[in-house]
Design an enzyme around this catalytic site. Structure first.
Site, PDB file in Angstrom:
ATOM      1  N   HIS A 126       0.800  -1.233   0.000  1.00  0.00           N
ATOM      2  CA  HIS A 126       0.000   0.000   0.000  1.00  0.00           C
ATOM      3  C   HIS A 126       0.830   1.279   0.000  1.00  0.00           C
ATOM      4  CE1 HIS A 126       0.821  -0.344   4.323  1.00  0.00           C
ATOM      5  NE2 HIS A 126       0.655   0.968   4.372  1.00  0.00           N
TER       6      HIS A 126
HETATM    7  C1  UD1 Z   1      -2.460   5.438   5.634  1.00  0.00           C
HETATM    8  C2  UD1 Z   1      -1.218   6.024   6.282  1.00  0.00           C
HETATM    9  C3  UD1 Z   1      -0.065   5.031   6.181  1.00  0.00           C
HETATM   10  C4  UD1 Z   1      -0.462   3.681   6.722  1.00  0.00           C
HETATM   11  C5  UD1 Z   1      -1.732   3.203   6.065  1.00  0.00           C
HETATM   12  C6  UD1 Z   1      -2.184   1.923   6.710  1.00  0.00           C
HETATM   13  C7  UD1 Z   1      -0.833   8.458   6.177  1.00  0.00           C
HETATM   14  C8  UD1 Z   1      -0.065   9.506   5.485  1.00  0.00           C
HETATM   15  N1  UD1 Z   1      -0.777   7.241   5.612  1.00  0.00           N
HETATM   16  O1  UD1 Z   1      -2.176   5.272   4.253  1.00  0.00           O
HETATM   17  O2  UD1 Z   1       1.041   5.503   6.923  1.00  0.00           O
HETATM   18  O3  UD1 Z   1       0.591   2.776   6.484  1.00  0.00           O
HETATM   19  O4  UD1 Z   1      -2.761   4.193   6.233  1.00  0.00           O
HETATM   20  O5  UD1 Z   1      -3.135   1.229   6.006  1.00  0.00           O
HETATM   21  O6  UD1 Z   1      -1.453   8.716   7.182  1.00  0.00           O
HETATM   22  N2  UD1 Z   1      -9.558   4.540   1.449  1.00  0.00           N
HETATM   23  C9  UD1 Z   1     -10.737   3.857   1.355  1.00  0.00           C
HETATM   24  N3  UD1 Z   1     -11.313   3.430   2.531  1.00  0.00           N
HETATM   25  C10 UD1 Z   1     -10.786   3.647   3.742  1.00  0.00           C
HETATM   26  C11 UD1 Z   1      -9.581   4.368   3.815  1.00  0.00           C
HETATM   27  C12 UD1 Z   1      -8.975   4.806   2.669  1.00  0.00           C
HETATM   28  O7  UD1 Z   1     -11.265   3.617   0.269  1.00  0.00           O
HETATM   29  O8  UD1 Z   1     -11.370   3.237   4.750  1.00  0.00           O
HETATM   30  C13 UD1 Z   1      -8.897   4.968   0.203  1.00  0.00           C
HETATM   31  C14 UD1 Z   1      -9.259   6.394  -0.200  1.00  0.00           C
HETATM   32  O9  UD1 Z   1      -9.349   6.441  -1.584  1.00  0.00           O
HETATM   33  C15 UD1 Z   1      -8.024   7.188   0.230  1.00  0.00           C
HETATM   34  C16 UD1 Z   1      -6.903   6.163   0.050  1.00  0.00           C
HETATM   35  O10 UD1 Z   1      -7.492   4.905   0.364  1.00  0.00           O
HETATM   36  O11 UD1 Z   1      -7.854   8.326  -0.505  1.00  0.00           O
HETATM   37  C17 UD1 Z   1      -5.722   6.386   0.943  1.00  0.00           C
HETATM   38  O12 UD1 Z   1      -6.118   6.501   2.323  1.00  0.00           O
HETATM   39  P1  UD1 Z   1      -5.219   7.350   3.353  1.00  0.00           P
HETATM   40  O13 UD1 Z   1      -5.698   7.150   4.729  1.00  0.00           O
HETATM   41  O14 UD1 Z   1      -5.087   8.747   2.877  1.00  0.00           O
HETATM   42  O15 UD1 Z   1      -3.796   6.718   3.169  1.00  0.00           O
HETATM   43  P2  UD1 Z   1      -3.356   5.205   3.206  1.00  0.00           P
HETATM   44  O16 UD1 Z   1      -2.713   4.863   1.916  1.00  0.00           O
HETATM   45  O17 UD1 Z   1      -4.478   4.352   3.675  1.00  0.00           O
HETATM   46  N1  UDP Z   2      -3.740  -6.107   8.654  1.00  0.00           N
HETATM   47  C1  UDP Z   2      -5.030  -6.635   8.723  1.00  0.00           C
HETATM   48  N2  UDP Z   2      -5.666  -6.974   7.568  1.00  0.00           N
HETATM   49  C2  UDP Z   2      -5.084  -6.842   6.346  1.00  0.00           C
HETATM   50  C3  UDP Z   2      -3.778  -6.291   6.290  1.00  0.00           C
HETATM   51  C4  UDP Z   2      -3.142  -5.919   7.456  1.00  0.00           C
HETATM   52  O1  UDP Z   2      -5.567  -6.808   9.814  1.00  0.00           O
HETATM   53  O2  UDP Z   2      -5.727  -7.187   5.327  1.00  0.00           O
HETATM   54  C5  UDP Z   2      -3.099  -5.703   9.918  1.00  0.00           C
HETATM   55  C6  UDP Z   2      -1.713  -6.273  10.178  1.00  0.00           C
HETATM   56  O3  UDP Z   2      -1.701  -6.749  11.493  1.00  0.00           O
HETATM   57  C7  UDP Z   2      -0.787  -5.092  10.039  1.00  0.00           C
HETATM   58  C8  UDP Z   2      -1.671  -3.932  10.439  1.00  0.00           C
HETATM   59  O4  UDP Z   2      -2.947  -4.300   9.901  1.00  0.00           O
HETATM   60  O5  UDP Z   2       0.324  -5.160  10.873  1.00  0.00           O
HETATM   61  C9  UDP Z   2      -1.233  -2.577   9.935  1.00  0.00           C
HETATM   62  O6  UDP Z   2      -1.425  -2.542   8.618  1.00  0.00           O
HETATM   63  P1  UDP Z   2      -0.947  -1.635   7.461  1.00  0.00           P
HETATM   64  O7  UDP Z   2      -0.021  -2.452   6.646  1.00  0.00           O
HETATM   65  O8  UDP Z   2      -2.190  -1.134   6.826  1.00  0.00           O
HETATM   66  O9  UDP Z   2      -0.208  -0.347   8.081  1.00  0.00           O
HETATM   67  P2  UDP Z   2       1.321   0.004   8.387  1.00  0.00           P
HETATM   68  O10 UDP Z   2       1.761  -0.867   9.497  1.00  0.00           O
HETATM   69  O11 UDP Z   2       2.120  -0.187   7.144  1.00  0.00           O
HETATM   70  O12 UDP Z   2       1.283   1.442   8.743  1.00  0.00           O
END
Ligand code: UD1
Ligand code: UDP
Length: 372
Positions: free
Chosen positions: A206
């Protein structure tokens, strides 16, 4: 009674605040309150974790949703400031490195409310990562810095932060895993994909650096296709990645591949059951690098750096790219991979150590007393 806000925002936050919430409930004189910023909002990116970790529905929900970095950070600050003025918590605890972490901390600090950063001190030294900016800023303004590993302490001290703000508490993600271990072990999720334990790889991607550039995403998908001819892969797809796979046409290619099983994001118990049964992980997740090190499972991290170096120096993690991923998978399948060990204080008792710190701070009333 001291009120402590625990900031929940995005997927990695839920497993960091859950053990602390449950531990604080057991402590006298402490009222833990979960504040959900709404950064993640899909059922399988948020609600499922409240169920898995037996957390109450958040009484305070800011509902900020998605947006650009400035929009998301600004919206959390604006919404949370109003809550802070009304509720006047004694301490806020923000975990990790997401936009909501810095936003909530900054809003509180400006009001003179004491703040703690859980998972402080981690550094990738890569300022192109939005999370690195969030880490540096949060650590520089929070009052109390709770680190998961000694490199965190060293980074903070090198940044000129006073030693008396820093406490090495260990890795709270491991508490979550231990808290739910028996329930996780009772599941058999790989069967739902028609696969057997130990005979598949698990993929999560991601990071913007991997998924937001079509040419890189296409190369990574090509690698996954090649690997799947030797090892079936399960790939629960993050919403950011899902959108990019659709846009590039990679979704159809992966979907049509015989040995690649695409899935929606999974709940924590289901996901960790798959981790425990997997031959190896291919990931760019921060949390997954830690979970695999703790469990002794090979982890191939598709990044050029990591803010979690102990997973490499002590654990089962190595950094790779699309050029050498295939070779690394072969090494693992041939039995050539380091064993690794559990880092110190990754023991399932971090929440208890954090709660001790909080009680200690409360007992020294002045330290917790708000400035205004
Ligand atoms: C965010 C965090 C990242 C973390 C990740 C975990 C920041 C800068 N990034 O990245 O550090 O590793 O979460 O998963 O805070 N979206 C959905 N549904 C949701 C949430 C998001 O569809 O419930 C989609 C939206 O299109 C959104 C995109 O995902 O624009 C990105 O979501 P966002 O929270 O901005 O960043 P992540 O890539 O999820
Ligand atoms: N995880 C989950 N379901 C998934 C993928 C990840 O429950 O489909 C859990 C997993 O335990 C992971 C945590 O979510 O350590 C954090 O996930 P993510 O990779 O989104 O965030 P990051 O640690 O990179 O910020």
């Amino acid at each position: 009674m001291k009120t402590i806000h625990l900031i929940a925002a995005a997927r990695p936050n839920f497993m960091k605040i859950a053990p602390l919430y449950h531990e604080l409930l057991k402590r006298d004189g402490i009222n833990p309150v979960i504040v959900h910023t709404g950064q993640h909002y899909d059922l399988n990116m948020s609600d499922v974790f409240f169920k898995d970790f037996n957390l109450p529905e958040p009484r305070i929900h800011l509902g900020v949703g998605s947006g650009t970095h400035a929009e998301q950070t600004g919206n959390v600050m604006i919404a949370y400031e109003k809550v802070l003025i009304k509720e006047k918590p004694d301490l806020i605890v923000a975990a990790g490195d997401v936009n909501s972490t810095i936003a909530a901390t900054l809003a509180a600090v400006k009001l003179g409310i004491k703040t703690a950063h859980l998972e402080a001190g981690l550094r990738s030294f890569d300022r192109t990562m939005p999370e690195e900016i969030n880490r540096i800023l949060t650590d520089s303004i929070a009052d109390y810095l709770w680190t998961p590993s000694p490199d965190g302490d060293e980074n903070l001290i090198k940044a000129g932060i006073s030693k008396d703000k820093i406490t090495l508490v260990g890795n709270i993600m491991i508490d979550s895993l231990e808290m739910l271990r028996s329930k996780i072990e009772n599941l058999d999720i790989c069967r739902k994909f028609g696969l057997n334990k130990g005979r598949y790889g698990l993929v999560t991607l991601h990071r913007p650096s991997n998924v937001d550039h079509p040419e890189i995403l296409e190369k990574l998908c090509k690698c996954l296709l090649e690997i799947s001819s030797r090892l079936p892969l399960i790939f629960p797809v993050h919403p950011r990645t899902s959108a990019q796979l659709m846009d590039t046409g990679c979704e159809t290619i992966l979907h049509n591949a015989d040995n690649i099983h695409l899935a929606d994001p999974l709940g924590y118990k289901d996901f960790m059951n798959l981790v425990m049964g997997s031959r190896l992980l291919i990931t760019d997740s921060g949390g997954v690098q830690e979970e695999t090190t703790y469990l002794g499972i090979p982890c191939l991290t598709l990044r050029s750096n990591t803010e979690r170096p102990v997973t490499i120096t002590e654990g089962t993690n190595i950094l790779c790219n699309h050029g050498n991923l295939n070779k690394m998978v072969d090494n693992i399948l041939e039995g050539n991979f380091k064993k690794g060990k559990k880092p110190n204080l990754w023991d399932g008792h971090t929440a208890s150590r954090v709660a001790d710190c909080i009680q200690e701070l409360i007992s020294q009333n002045l330290k917790l007393k708000n400035r205004n």
